[in-house]
Design an enzyme around this catalytic site. Structure first.
Site, PDB file in Angstrom:
ATOM      1  N   ARG A   1      -9.862   1.026   8.442  1.00  0.00           N
ATOM      2  CA  ARG A   1      -9.405  -0.320   8.792  1.00  0.00           C
ATOM      3  C   ARG A   1     -10.447  -1.093   9.573  1.00  0.00           C
ATOM      4  NH1 ARG A   1      -3.561   0.632   8.756  1.00  0.00           N
ATOM      5  NH2 ARG A   1      -2.469  -1.256   9.288  1.00  0.00           N
TER       6      ARG A   1
ATOM      7  N   ARG B   1      11.912  -4.902   5.075  1.00  0.00           N
ATOM      8  CA  ARG B   1      11.638  -3.491   4.752  1.00  0.00           C
ATOM      9  C   ARG B   1      12.527  -2.539   5.550  1.00  0.00           C
ATOM     10  NH1 ARG B   1       5.635  -1.688   5.372  1.00  0.00           N
ATOM     11  NH2 ARG B   1       5.867  -2.722   7.375  1.00  0.00           N
TER      12      ARG B   1
ATOM     13  N   LYS C   1       0.836  -1.220   0.000  1.00  0.00           N
ATOM     14  CA  LYS C   1       0.000   0.000   0.000  1.00  0.00           C
ATOM     15  C   LYS C   1       0.861   1.258   0.000  1.00  0.00           C
ATOM     16  CE  LYS C   1      -2.072  -1.061   3.856  1.00  0.00           C
ATOM     17  NZ  LYS C   1      -1.370  -2.324   4.195  1.00  0.00           N
TER      18      LYS C   1
ATOM     19  N   ARG D   1      11.172  -0.335  11.116  1.00  0.00           N
ATOM     20  CA  ARG D   1      10.057  -0.111  12.040  1.00  0.00           C
ATOM     21  C   ARG D   1      10.073  -1.095  13.197  1.00  0.00           C
ATOM     22  NH1 ARG D   1       4.850   0.449   8.220  1.00  0.00           N
ATOM     23  NH2 ARG D   1       3.922  -0.685   9.952  1.00  0.00           N
TER      24      ARG D   1
ATOM     25  N   ARG E   1      -0.675  -8.315  13.461  1.00  0.00           N
ATOM     26  CA  ARG E   1      -1.206  -7.351  12.472  1.00  0.00           C
ATOM     27  C   ARG E   1      -2.001  -8.075  11.386  1.00  0.00           C
ATOM     28  NH1 ARG E   1       4.272  -4.606  11.096  1.00  0.00           N
ATOM     29  NH2 ARG E   1       3.136  -3.744   9.340  1.00  0.00           N
TER      30      ARG E   1
HETATM   31  P1  AP5 Z   1       4.806  -1.595   1.829  1.00  0.00           P
HETATM   32  O1  AP5 Z   1       4.419  -0.788   0.631  1.00  0.00           O
HETATM   33  O2  AP5 Z   1       5.594  -0.907   2.903  1.00  0.00           O
HETATM   34  O3  AP5 Z   1       3.525  -2.347   2.411  1.00  0.00           O
HETATM   35  P2  AP5 Z   1       2.227  -1.780   3.170  1.00  0.00           P
HETATM   36  O4  AP5 Z   1       1.049  -2.473   2.578  1.00  0.00           O
HETATM   37  O5  AP5 Z   1       2.229  -0.284   3.164  1.00  0.00           O
HETATM   38  O6  AP5 Z   1       2.525  -2.387   4.585  1.00  0.00           O
HETATM   39  P3  AP5 Z   1       2.496  -1.767   6.046  1.00  0.00           P
HETATM   40  O7  AP5 Z   1       3.183  -2.776   6.923  1.00  0.00           O
HETATM   41  O8  AP5 Z   1       3.040  -0.365   6.070  1.00  0.00           O
HETATM   42  O9  AP5 Z   1       1.015  -1.760   6.314  1.00  0.00           O
HETATM   43  P4  AP5 Z   1       0.351  -1.762   7.671  1.00  0.00           P
HETATM   44  O10 AP5 Z   1      -1.027  -1.643   7.207  1.00  0.00           O
HETATM   45  O11 AP5 Z   1       0.639  -2.878   8.584  1.00  0.00           O
HETATM   46  O12 AP5 Z   1       1.092  -0.547   8.441  1.00  0.00           O
HETATM   47  P5  AP5 Z   1       0.600   0.896   8.842  1.00  0.00           P
HETATM   48  O13 AP5 Z   1       1.784   1.783   8.864  1.00  0.00           O
HETATM   49  O14 AP5 Z   1      -0.583   1.311   8.031  1.00  0.00           O
HETATM   50  O15 AP5 Z   1       5.610  -2.874   1.304  1.00  0.00           O
HETATM   51  C1  AP5 Z   1       6.236  -3.764   2.225  1.00  0.00           C
HETATM   52  C2  AP5 Z   1       7.642  -4.141   1.716  1.00  0.00           C
HETATM   53  O16 AP5 Z   1       7.501  -4.943   0.556  1.00  0.00           O
HETATM   54  C3  AP5 Z   1       8.487  -2.923   1.294  1.00  0.00           C
HETATM   55  O17 AP5 Z   1       9.827  -3.142   1.686  1.00  0.00           O
HETATM   56  C4  AP5 Z   1       8.358  -2.874  -0.233  1.00  0.00           C
HETATM   57  O18 AP5 Z   1       9.543  -2.376  -0.844  1.00  0.00           O
HETATM   58  C5  AP5 Z   1       8.124  -4.333  -0.593  1.00  0.00           C
HETATM   59  N1  AP5 Z   1       7.158  -4.482  -1.695  1.00  0.00           N
HETATM   60  C6  AP5 Z   1       6.043  -3.738  -1.944  1.00  0.00           C
HETATM   61  N2  AP5 Z   1       5.409  -4.196  -3.038  1.00  0.00           N
HETATM   62  C7  AP5 Z   1       6.126  -5.269  -3.485  1.00  0.00           C
HETATM   63  C8  AP5 Z   1       5.993  -6.171  -4.591  1.00  0.00           C
HETATM   64  N3  AP5 Z   1       4.967  -6.069  -5.451  1.00  0.00           N
HETATM   65  N4  AP5 Z   1       6.914  -7.159  -4.720  1.00  0.00           N
HETATM   66  C9  AP5 Z   1       7.955  -7.277  -3.854  1.00  0.00           C
HETATM   67  N5  AP5 Z   1       8.156  -6.432  -2.801  1.00  0.00           N
HETATM   68  C10 AP5 Z   1       7.254  -5.459  -2.623  1.00  0.00           C
HETATM   69  O19 AP5 Z   1       0.065   0.648  10.334  1.00  0.00           O
HETATM   70  C11 AP5 Z   1       0.941   0.376  11.412  1.00  0.00           C
HETATM   71  C12 AP5 Z   1       0.143   0.322  12.724  1.00  0.00           C
HETATM   72  O20 AP5 Z   1      -0.477   1.618  12.975  1.00  0.00           O
HETATM   73  C13 AP5 Z   1      -1.052  -0.669  12.736  1.00  0.00           C
HETATM   74  O21 AP5 Z   1      -0.628  -1.970  13.081  1.00  0.00           O
HETATM   75  C14 AP5 Z   1      -1.955  -0.028  13.800  1.00  0.00           C
HETATM   76  O22 AP5 Z   1      -1.500  -0.291  15.119  1.00  0.00           O
HETATM   77  C15 AP5 Z   1      -1.784   1.474  13.540  1.00  0.00           C
HETATM   78  N6  AP5 Z   1      -2.779   1.998  12.576  1.00  0.00           N
HETATM   79  C16 AP5 Z   1      -2.517   2.546  11.356  1.00  0.00           C
HETATM   80  N7  AP5 Z   1      -3.666   2.917  10.736  1.00  0.00           N
HETATM   81  C17 AP5 Z   1      -4.673   2.594  11.592  1.00  0.00           C
HETATM   82  C18 AP5 Z   1      -6.090   2.701  11.506  1.00  0.00           C
HETATM   83  N8  AP5 Z   1      -6.683   3.203  10.403  1.00  0.00           N
HETATM   84  N9  AP5 Z   1      -6.818   2.253  12.556  1.00  0.00           N
HETATM   85  C19 AP5 Z   1      -6.228   1.753  13.672  1.00  0.00           C
HETATM   86  N10 AP5 Z   1      -4.880   1.592  13.806  1.00  0.00           N
HETATM   87  C20 AP5 Z   1      -4.116   2.021  12.774  1.00  0.00           C
END
Ligand code: AP5
Length: 218
Positions: free
Chosen positions: A88, A127, A13, A161, A172
């Protein structure tokens, strides 16, 4: 253009949201990034969110909805935005509907990045990001062009992270399955969901998203 990116942790994402931001000149609204910034500042929200995030659970709907409602009123959101990591939960989706309706706005699409759960732990544990500009990288799939130097800003420090460890990743993924996956039928019922294959290499996923949003460019 107002978009939601949906997919489990590690689906890509953040990677694709950065492309959408540059392509359409709209801000990437990552609730994860906003929370990590609040934790780093040590604000009241950051203090509340820290332990919840480190356990891989979801921060309360009330806090998140408040952050997003304030953010979408910023002037840079006037042409639209890409939501990365929000909504979410169903309660967040309903709150977003209300926020948009109050402002006379609508969603254009919900892009579902579909991935096999088996690849997610590898993606997340490899990552890292530039400590200065936040550009994202991966040990295997996206290394800097010059080893140890950020492609975008030239910085030489990188960060990983705290919640990117195997145990937290499992929590997660469970939170995604239980609380976020039900948003797919919610938006599908309104004809908004566009699926893309997130198992392909990064550039091919980007191309698939572009085809969805710009059908004439096929
Ligand atoms: P990346 O693009 O970083 O993946 P992502 O889907 O963004 O993954 P996240 O781990 O950031 O999502 P998340 O939803 O857990 O975290 P968030 O910060 O929102 O890609 C991952 C890796 O793979 C990278 O190294 C990339 O280079 C590689 N990659 C990408 N595409 C690829 C491909 N096609 N092929 C190969 N490699 C690839 O949330 C963190 C925490 O915050 C949550 O756990 C929660 O506690 C809190 N939080 C955030 N938003 C909310 C909400 N709305 N409600 C409640 N709590 C929330």
């Amino acid at each position: 253009m107002r978009l939601i990116l949906l997919g489990p942790p590690g689906a890509g994402k953040g990677t694709q949201a950065a492309w959408l931001r540059d392509r359409y000149g709209i801000p990437q609204l990552s609730t994860g990034e906003m929370l990590r910034a609040a934790v780093a500042r040590g604000s009241e929200i950051g203090r509340e969110a820290k332990a919840v995030m480190e356990a891989g659970q979801l921060v309360s709907d009330e806090i998140i909805n408040r952050i997003v409602a304030e953010r979408i009123d910023e002037p840079d959101c006037a042409p639209g935005f890409v939501l990365d990591g929000y909504p979410r939960t169903l309660a967040q989706a309903e709150a977003l509907d209300a926020m948009l309706a109050e402002r006379g706005l609508a969603l254009d699409a919900v892009i579902e990045i579909k991935v096999d759960p088996a690849v997610l732990v590898e993606r997340i544990s490899g990552r890292f990001a530039c400590a200065r500009c936040g550009e994202g990288y991966h040990d295997t799939f996206k290394r800097p062009k010059v080893e140890g130097v950020c492609d975008v800003c030239g910085a030489t420090e990188f960060v990983r992270r705290k919640d990117d460890n195997a145990e937290t990743v499992r929590a997660r993924l469970d939170a995604y399955a239980a609380q976020t996956a039900p948003l797919l039928p919610y938006y599908a019922a309104r004809g908004l969901v566009r699926e893309v294959d997130g198992m392909a290499p990064i550039e091919q996923v980007t191309a698939a998203i572009q085809r969805v949003l710009e059908p004439k460019s096929r």
